[in-house]
Enzyme design. Structure first.
Site, PDB file in Angstrom:
ATOM      1  N   ASP A 110      47.862  51.095  13.506  1.00  0.00           N
ATOM      2  CA  ASP A 110      47.098  51.029  12.253  1.00  0.00           C
ATOM      3  C   ASP A 110      46.913  49.576  11.805  1.00  0.00           C
ATOM      4  O   ASP A 110      46.217  49.307  10.826  1.00  0.00           O
ATOM      5  CB  ASP A 110      47.709  51.902  11.151  1.00  0.00           C
ATOM      6  CG  ASP A 110      49.120  51.496  10.770  1.00  0.00           C
ATOM      7  OD1 ASP A 110      49.672  50.566  11.392  1.00  0.00           O
ATOM      8  OD2 ASP A 110      49.677  52.115   9.834  1.00  0.00           O
ATOM      9  N   SER A 111      47.497  48.632  12.559  1.00  0.00           N
ATOM     10  CA  SER A 111      47.216  47.201  12.338  1.00  0.00           C
ATOM     11  C   SER A 111      45.718  46.938  12.493  1.00  0.00           C
ATOM     12  O   SER A 111      45.219  45.905  12.047  1.00  0.00           O
ATOM     13  CB  SER A 111      47.999  46.340  13.337  1.00  0.00           C
ATOM     14  OG  SER A 111      47.744  46.763  14.665  1.00  0.00           O
ATOM     15  N   LYS A 137      52.897  57.941  16.636  1.00  0.00           N
ATOM     16  CA  LYS A 137      53.974  57.102  16.085  1.00  0.00           C
ATOM     17  C   LYS A 137      54.011  57.270  14.562  1.00  0.00           C
ATOM     18  O   LYS A 137      52.953  57.261  13.918  1.00  0.00           O
ATOM     19  CB  LYS A 137      53.739  55.633  16.464  1.00  0.00           C
ATOM     20  CG  LYS A 137      54.735  54.663  15.814  1.00  0.00           C
ATOM     21  CD  LYS A 137      54.748  53.311  16.499  1.00  0.00           C
ATOM     22  CE  LYS A 137      53.705  52.325  16.055  1.00  0.00           C
ATOM     23  NZ  LYS A 137      53.742  51.964  14.633  1.00  0.00           N
ATOM     24  N   GLU A 196      56.052  55.904  10.956  1.00  0.00           N
ATOM     25  CA  GLU A 196      56.972  54.930  10.344  1.00  0.00           C
ATOM     26  C   GLU A 196      57.925  55.632   9.395  1.00  0.00           C
ATOM     27  O   GLU A 196      57.474  56.389   8.527  1.00  0.00           O
ATOM     28  CB  GLU A 196      56.177  53.891   9.527  1.00  0.00           C
ATOM     29  CG  GLU A 196      55.474  52.878  10.375  1.00  0.00           C
ATOM     30  CD  GLU A 196      54.750  51.823   9.540  1.00  0.00           C
ATOM     31  OE1 GLU A 196      55.118  51.586   8.372  1.00  0.00           O
ATOM     32  OE2 GLU A 196      53.791  51.242  10.082  1.00  0.00           O
ATOM     33  N   GLU A 204      60.809  47.209  14.462  1.00  0.00           N
ATOM     34  CA  GLU A 204      60.037  46.026  14.047  1.00  0.00           C
ATOM     35  C   GLU A 204      60.862  45.163  13.085  1.00  0.00           C
ATOM     36  O   GLU A 204      61.632  45.680  12.259  1.00  0.00           O
ATOM     37  CB  GLU A 204      58.740  46.482  13.344  1.00  0.00           C
ATOM     38  CG  GLU A 204      57.954  45.303  12.773  1.00  0.00           C
ATOM     39  CD  GLU A 204      56.524  45.637  12.352  1.00  0.00           C
ATOM     40  OE1 GLU A 204      56.113  46.804  12.443  1.00  0.00           O
ATOM     41  OE2 GLU A 204      55.818  44.696  11.932  1.00  0.00           O
TER      42      GLU A 204
HETATM   43  O1  KIV Z   1      50.109  49.016  13.937  1.00  0.00           O
HETATM   44  C1  KIV Z   1      50.636  48.351  14.812  1.00  0.00           C
HETATM   45  O2  KIV Z   1      49.967  47.614  15.548  1.00  0.00           O
HETATM   46  C2  KIV Z   1      52.083  48.439  14.951  1.00  0.00           C
HETATM   47  C3  KIV Z   1      52.830  47.268  15.515  1.00  0.00           C
HETATM   48  C4  KIV Z   1      54.228  47.301  15.128  1.00  0.00           C
HETATM   49  C5  KIV Z   1      52.779  47.163  16.966  1.00  0.00           C
HETATM   50  O3  KIV Z   1      52.657  49.413  14.585  1.00  0.00           O
END
Ligand code: KIV
Length: 261
Positions: free
Chosen positions: A44-45, A112, A114, A177
């Site tokens: 999501d970056s 993924k 968080e 991270e």
């Molecule tokens: O969104 C992202 O690019 C990530 C980084 C920690 C790799 O989660």
């Protein structure tokens, strides 16, 4: 090249072979990264480096799906992980609905999420639905508004208990991270699943970097943990300036760029 599956990633951990992960947001770059990377993350970056926003908070599930479908078209080899956006897994019901939608529409290998130990019931449920989950612990960019910034994780007991709870709940991998490296090293040595670091030192099973940081295209700031392997922004600016000069001076196009009768 043969497509990588989760068992190969477990074998790499067991054999002490480092796992290489990189982000991608489109088919064009995914194709370029596929040969060298073991895992490609649709992070999501992309909301910041691709979308020009200030944080990762305001991206939707549908926007992630659009980018993930493009990345999928660029991959033949790498294992593909897709980030679940902010609050998209805030309840068990939302988590199953949104993760199933992402998996079905993008055909990714894993999603993924968080969060810490509080996500254990979510991960258990997703696993029972057949969804592989990478749990993202340590510094959590989606929590940056609540925490008042990007907070480096220095709290060893929370990090260790988060990692254990998430592995026990059935996480397929851990991404850690912005965490002190000795904490990440302890997590990687005690976990039975691969542990990937970004800004958490070298003692984990693998590394991930955001492609636009490591290739020097995103220049607003450079996090401490990034190594730039190319000055992408400068190369692109120079190439476009050369093109503009050629057009303005009449050097481009020439006869060789014209169709013949
Ligand atoms: O969104 C992202 O690019 C990530 C980084 C920690 C790799 O989660």
């Amino acid at each position: 090249m043969k497509k990588i599956n989760i068992n190969e990633l477990y074998k790499m951990k067991a054999q002490g072979q480092k796992i290489v992960m990189i982000t991608a947001y489109d088919a064009l770059f995914a194709r370029l990264f596929d040969e060298s990377a073991d895992i490609v993350l649709v992070g999501d970056s992309l909301n910041m480096s691709f979308g020009g926003k200030d944080s990762t908070i305001d991206i939707s599930v549908d926007e992630m799906i659009y980018h993930a479908k493009a990345v999928k078209r660029g991959l033949k080899h790498a294992y593909m992980v897709v980030d679940m956006p902010f609050a998209s897994c805030a309840t068990l019901e939302l988590a199953v609905q949104n993760c199933a939608k992402v998996c079905q529409q993008t055909l990714c290998d894993a999603i993924k999420i968080e969060g810490g130990a509080e996500l254990a019931p979510t991960i258990k449920l997703l696993k029972s639905a057949g969804i592989a989950v990478v749990a993202h612990i340590g510094l959590k960019p989606q929590h940056s508004v609540r925490e008042g910034g990007f907070v480096v994780c220095r709290d060893e007991s929370t990090a260790l208990s988060d990692a254990k709870a998430l592995e026990d709940a059935g996480a397929a991998m851990l991404l850690i991270e912005g965490t002190l490296s000795h904490i990440a090293a302890k997590i990687a040595s005690s976990a039975n699943i691969p542990v990937i670091s970004i800004g958490a030192g070298a003692s984990t099973d693998g590394q991930v970097l955001v492609w636009s940081d490591m290739l020097g295209f995103f220049t607003d700031f450079k996090p401490k943990f990034v190594r730039r392997y190319m000055d992408g922004a400068q190369l692109v600016k120079q190439a476009v300036a050369n093109y503009a000069d050629d057009v303005r001076s009449g050097k481009f196009p020439t006869k060789e760029h014209e169709y013949e009768l």
